[in-house]
Motif scaffolding. Sequence first.
Motif, short mmCIF file in Angstrom:
data_model
loop_
_atom_site.label_atom_id
_atom_site.label_comp_id
_atom_site.label_asym_id
_atom_site.label_seq_id
_atom_site.Cartn_x
_atom_site.Cartn_y
_atom_site.Cartn_z
N LEU A 90 27.60 52.61 -0.52
CA LEU A 90 26.54 51.67 -0.75
C LEU A 90 25.24 52.77 -0.88
O LEU A 90 24.34 52.45 -1.40
CB LEU A 90 26.53 50.64 0.33
N GLY A 91 25.26 53.76 -0.01
CA GLY A 91 24.28 54.77 0.05
C GLY A 91 24.16 55.60 -1.39
O GLY A 91 22.97 55.66 -1.84
N ALA A 92 25.07 55.64 -1.96
CA ALA A 92 25.18 56.35 -3.30
C ALA A 92 24.75 55.36 -4.18
O ALA A 92 24.10 55.68 -5.26
CB ALA A 92 26.68 56.81 -3.92
N LEU A 93 25.17 53.99 -4.15
CA LEU A 93 24.60 53.31 -5.18
C LEU A 93 23.15 53.07 -4.93
O LEU A 93 22.46 52.88 -5.96
CB LEU A 93 25.57 51.74 -4.83
N LYS A 94 22.64 52.94 -3.73
CA LYS A 94 21.25 52.99 -3.60
C LYS A 94 20.47 53.90 -4.18
O LYS A 94 19.44 53.84 -5.01
CB LYS A 94 20.77 52.75 -2.05
N ASP A 95 20.94 55.30 -4.06
CA ASP A 95 20.39 56.23 -4.94
C ASP A 95 20.22 56.09 -6.50
O ASP A 95 19.36 56.70 -6.88
CB ASP A 95 21.02 57.69 -4.45
N CYS A 96 21.26 55.64 -6.70
CA CYS A 96 21.36 55.38 -8.13
C CYS A 96 20.12 54.43 -8.76
O CYS A 96 19.36 54.53 -9.71
CB CYS A 96 22.85 54.66 -8.71
N PHE A 97 20.00 53.22 -7.77
CA PHE A 97 19.06 52.22 -8.02
C PHE A 97 17.57 52.90 -8.02
O PHE A 97 16.58 52.49 -8.52
CB PHE A 97 19.14 50.97 -7.15
N THR A 98 17.32 53.78 -7.00
CA THR A 98 16.09 54.48 -6.78
C THR A 98 16.04 55.38 -7.80
O THR A 98 14.71 55.32 -8.45
CB THR A 98 16.15 55.39 -5.35
N LEU A 99 16.91 56.12 -8.49
CA LEU A 99 16.39 56.83 -9.69
C LEU A 99 16.23 56.08 -10.71
O LEU A 99 15.23 56.16 -11.67
CB LEU A 99 17.65 57.88 -10.01
N MET A 100 16.87 54.84 -10.87
CA MET A 100 16.64 53.78 -12.04
C MET A 100 15.25 53.41 -12.01
O MET A 100 14.39 53.30 -12.95
CB MET A 100 17.64 52.71 -12.04
N ALA A 101 14.61 53.12 -10.78
CA ALA A 101 13.53 52.50 -10.57
C ALA A 101 12.12 53.27 -10.96
O ALA A 101 11.32 53.11 -11.58
CB ALA A 101 12.99 52.11 -9.26
N TRP A 102 12.66 54.86 -10.58
CA TRP A 102 11.59 55.79 -11.06
C TRP A 102 11.63 56.10 -12.50
O TRP A 102 10.60 56.14 -12.90
CB TRP A 102 12.21 57.13 -10.14
N GLN A 103 12.73 56.02 -12.91
CA GLN A 103 12.90 56.12 -14.64
C GLN A 103 12.15 55.08 -15.39
O GLN A 103 11.55 55.34 -16.21
CB GLN A 103 14.37 56.47 -14.93
N LEU A 104 12.13 53.95 -15.02
CA LEU A 104 11.45 52.82 -15.28
C LEU A 104 9.86 53.04 -15.39
O LEU A 104 9.25 52.80 -16.17
CB LEU A 104 11.92 51.39 -14.71
N GLU A 105 9.52 53.79 -14.24
CA GLU A 105 8.06 54.12 -14.38
C GLU A 105 7.70 55.20 -15.08
O GLU A 105 6.44 55.18 -15.60
CB GLU A 105 7.56 54.34 -12.83
N LEU A 106 8.46 55.93 -15.60
CA LEU A 106 8.59 57.28 -16.46
C LEU A 106 8.46 57.01 -17.86
O LEU A 106 8.17 58.03 -18.63
CB LEU A 106 9.09 58.37 -15.85
N VAL A 107 8.96 55.66 -18.20
CA VAL A 107 9.10 55.41 -19.66
C VAL A 107 7.72 55.65 -20.44
O VAL A 107 6.74 55.13 -19.75
CB VAL A 107 9.78 54.09 -20.09
N ASP A 108 7.65 56.39 -21.46
CA ASP A 108 6.52 56.58 -22.06
C ASP A 108 6.09 55.24 -22.91
O ASP A 108 6.83 54.97 -23.61
CB ASP A 108 6.49 57.90 -22.89
N HIS A 109 5.00 54.84 -22.47
CA HIS A 109 4.51 53.59 -23.33
C HIS A 109 4.32 53.58 -24.83
O HIS A 109 4.35 52.53 -25.15
CB HIS A 109 3.23 52.91 -22.44
N THR A 110 4.17 54.93 -25.24
CA THR A 110 3.88 55.12 -26.56
C THR A 110 5.07 55.36 -27.56
O THR A 110 5.34 54.59 -28.47
CB THR A 110 2.92 56.12 -26.82
N THR A 111 6.03 56.28 -26.83
CA THR A 111 7.33 56.30 -27.60
C THR A 111 8.42 56.02 -27.14
O THR A 111 9.42 55.74 -28.00
CB THR A 111 7.63 57.94 -27.47
N GLY A 112 8.53 55.37 -25.82
CA GLY A 112 9.89 54.81 -25.29
C GLY A 112 10.53 55.91 -24.83
O GLY A 112 11.83 55.61 -24.41
N GLN A 113 10.44 57.07 -24.75
CA GLN A 113 11.21 58.07 -24.35
C GLN A 113 11.24 58.46 -23.01
O GLN A 113 10.11 58.31 -22.29
CB GLN A 113 10.85 59.65 -25.16
N LEU A 114 12.28 58.87 -22.50
CA LEU A 114 12.18 59.36 -20.96
C LEU A 114 12.48 60.84 -20.85
O LEU A 114 13.67 61.18 -21.25
CB LEU A 114 13.22 58.41 -20.12
N SER A 115 11.31 61.35 -20.69
CA SER A 115 11.47 63.03 -20.91
C SER A 115 12.04 63.49 -19.73
O SER A 115 11.59 64.45 -19.03
CB SER A 115 10.05 63.63 -21.31
#
Length: 156
Positions: A90-115
């Motif tokens: 469950l801790g490893a799964l939580k880490d996955c969700f944390t990264l995914m939330a961070w990635q959603l914030e970093l999606v470029d609103h112009t290109t849609g890319q995640l650099s």
Amino acid sequence: MPNDRKNWNQRLPEFLIEAETLLAKSEECLTHLQLINDDRDAIDCMLSTLLKLANKADALALEAISEFSLHIHGLLSNAQSHVELHEQALGALKDCFTLMAWQLELVDHTTGQLSLDSSEQTSLIEAFAFQVGQSPGQTLPASRPLGLVPYSQKQA
């Protein structure tokens, strides 16, 4: 098929709101599983939200988020019938969700890319797979597999 740039720009903000809602729902299910680690309803809810998130990300060609969601979904789907989701899993799964939330914030609103490179996704997928006794390569989507090294080899 490439997204129509105008239509894509209109759909991205809606997707991000919905993705955050789906991820929050998955995190609620995770919290419930921390209390009752074999609750089938919580696992099914999490599987459903991960699949919805993957499909919605795929519709906008957000491959990194879609594939990450599918990896987690595949591992969780296979794990639910074979093993209880213990604290480390469950801790490893939580880490996955944390990264995914961070990635959603970093999606470029112009290109849609995640650099970002996929190394952190790969590492977290390997860690979760290791915790549930699976090989991370068993659930890779056919489109663009992440380069995976078994988590047990990293521990050596």
